[in-house]
Design a protein around this motif. Structure first.
Motif, PDB file in Angstrom:
ATOM      1  N   PRO A   1     -12.125 -12.651  12.954  1.00  0.00           N
ATOM      2  CA  PRO A   1     -11.927 -12.850  11.508  1.00  0.00           C
ATOM      3  C   PRO A   1     -10.814 -13.849  11.217  1.00  0.00           C
ATOM      4  O   PRO A   1      -9.793 -13.873  11.909  1.00  0.00           O
ATOM      5  CB  PRO A   1     -11.553 -11.441  11.009  1.00  0.00           C
TER       6      PRO A   1
ATOM      7  N   GLU B   1     -14.696 -16.650   9.596  1.00  0.00           N
ATOM      8  CA  GLU B   1     -14.373 -16.459  11.012  1.00  0.00           C
ATOM      9  C   GLU B   1     -13.777 -17.745  11.582  1.00  0.00           C
ATOM     10  O   GLU B   1     -13.944 -18.828  11.018  1.00  0.00           O
ATOM     11  CB  GLU B   1     -15.626 -16.068  11.803  1.00  0.00           C
TER      12      GLU B   1
ATOM     13  N   LYS C   1     -20.453 -18.941  10.661  1.00  0.00           N
ATOM     14  CA  LYS C   1     -19.206 -18.254  11.011  1.00  0.00           C
ATOM     15  C   LYS C   1     -18.324 -18.132   9.763  1.00  0.00           C
ATOM     16  O   LYS C   1     -17.134 -18.442   9.789  1.00  0.00           O
ATOM     17  CB  LYS C   1     -18.467 -19.015  12.121  1.00  0.00           C
TER      18      LYS C   1
END
Length: 460
Positions: A79, A213, A210
């Motif tokens: 994260p 992320e 993503k």
């Protein structure tokens, strides 16, 4: 005696040259393999060193086979909230997150550029320029979903300029982008033929699915804070999918993983060099044996003039050493040419290996000279020992020949035994069922070498 030996060697220049040619080829392959792979490894090392040059600590995805061997470890990104936690630490001066993945650049005809090998990275202007290993050559850093920056080599190869269009694809369909800038990766001329695609952070997160992320976080420590100390502070903040290393350790790890593939190429080339030197040793031994046989009366005359057996032995050994040293020097520089030629050949076939300049290390020089000289020395021992058995009386005999060795009567039996053993190993390597591939290949390799020796023993 040394003067007599060197004069005799100069009197047989053609034979000495042809004898040394076998050493030249073998040493050239050995030197060429070291020079080429050392050059590639230096280029790879420079890539990773420059990637983390401004960082003290690097956070990256944890591999399934990482140092901790965690059963729950995965290879997924972590994260992006981790970045804020790290940046809030008092011992952190600056921190920046990025996406680093693979993307294929597509030309105007819909064909992949660079064989489909493409590196994709994100930038987040202006915050992340402190850690960015890329240098902007022309234009500006990409901003927004429709912009991209490409590497200078790709731009020159495709005739791209700022403002042109190009396609890029990750796991999904090809998306069109406008070239906002042209970049270069530090001081390295090539990334092994791979293209570079640069996006802003938000675009990269969307392109590679993503969202929220990150793949990497580069961290600079505050003044007076050591890298290991900062690693210990960051580790408790990380999820199970992330790991933290010092920048030096991260660079070394990535470099070793990549260089393992280069070493396979080195061993392949060294194998050819070893075969050439192996065959060359027989050429030298046979040539010196012929020379000793033809010089029987000359050697006997030296004995009658007071030369000892040791002096006769060293006269043959010195001749081989001179040939070995000269041939090794020639082979060393020929190896440099082979390395340059192989690199050009690979580049012509589309395999543009990373490099920062030819690496001509001391190790390469020492190993090449020692190997070539030692092979020549070992090959000369048997002919030299035979030379010591020339009796002084042979000087007055017409057609004098060397006396046979005490082991000569076993020559045929030994040769047949070696040939039989080699055939057995070859048969095992080719036809054996249930044996490991490594064992079978070893049997074939040893069998071929023994067959060569056996045929050589049978030749007389």
């Amino acid at each position: 005696m040394r003067r007599v030996t060197l004069r005799g060697l100069l009197g047989r220049k053609l034979r000495a040259t042809l004898t040394g040619f076998a050493i030249v080829l073998g040493v050239a392959m050995v030197a060429g393999s070291f020079i080429l792979t050392d050059t590639i490894n230096k280029g790879l090392g420079t890539i990773f060193d420059e990637s983390y040059a401004a960082s003290d600590v690097v956070v990256s995805p944890r591999d399934a086979l990482s140092e901790d061997d965690s059963a729950d470890a995965g290879s997924a990104p972590f994260p992006d909230s981790v970045l804020a936690d790290i940046a809030a630490l008092p011992d952190v001066e600056a921190a920046s997150g990025s996406i680093e993945d693979e993307a294929t650049l597509i030309d105007e005809n819909g064909n992949p550029i660079g064989g489909g090998m493409g590196i994709a990275v994100s930038v987040d202007p202006p915050a992340d320029q402190q850690f960015n290993p890329l240098q902007l050559v022309d234009g500006a850093w990409p901003q927004g979903t429709g912009e991209i920056a490409v590497d200078k080599a790709t731009a020159e190869d495709q005739g791209l300029a700022v403002g042109d269009s190009i396609g890029a694809a990750a796991d999904g369909p090809v998306e069109p982008y406008t070239v906002a800038g042209i970049v270069r990766y530090g001081s390295v001329e090539s990334l092994g033929g791979a293209t570079i695609a640069v996006f802003d952070l938000a675009t990269a997160q969307q392109l590679f699915d993503k969202r929220n992320e990150l793949d990497f976080i580069r961290v600079a420590a505050a003044e007076g804070v050591g890298s290991e100390e900062l690693v210990a502070e960051i580790r408790p903040l990380l999820p199970e999918t992330a790991q933290v290393r010092t920048a030096e350790a991260q660079s070394d790890t990535e470099s070793e993983e990549t260089q393992g593939e280069v070493n396979i190429f080195r061993y392949f080339l060294l194998g050819f060099g070893g075969i050439a030197l192996f065959v060359g040793s027989f050429v030298i031994a046979n040539t010196l044996s012929i020379t000793v046989a033809q010089r029987a009366r000359e050697l006997a005359t030296l004995r009658t003039l007071g030369a000892t057996r040791r002096q006769v032995l060293w006269s043959v050994v010195v001749e081989a050493i001179v040939v070995g040293v000269v041939a090794s020097v020639v082979g060393l520089f020929l190896g440099l040419g082979i390395a340059v030629g192989l690199n050009a050949l690979l580049a012509a076939t589309g395999i543009d290996l990373p490099e920062t300049g030819i690496v001509f290390s001391t190790r390469t020089i020492v190993v090449s000279l020692l190997v070539g000289t030692l092979i020549a020395l070992l090959a000369s021992l048997r002919p030299a020992l035979r030379a010591t058995r020339v009796p002084p009386i042979a000087a007055v005999r017409e057609g004098a020949v060397l006396p046979p060795s005490r082991l000569a009567k076993f020559g045929l039996a030994t040769a047949l035994a070696v040939v039989a053993l080699s055939v057995g190993l070859l048969a095992f390597g080719v036809f054996a069922d249930g044996a490991e591939t490594r064992t079978r290949l070893l049997a074939i390799g040893v069998g071929v070498l023994l067959l060569f020796i056996g045929v050589t023993l049978v030749a007389p």
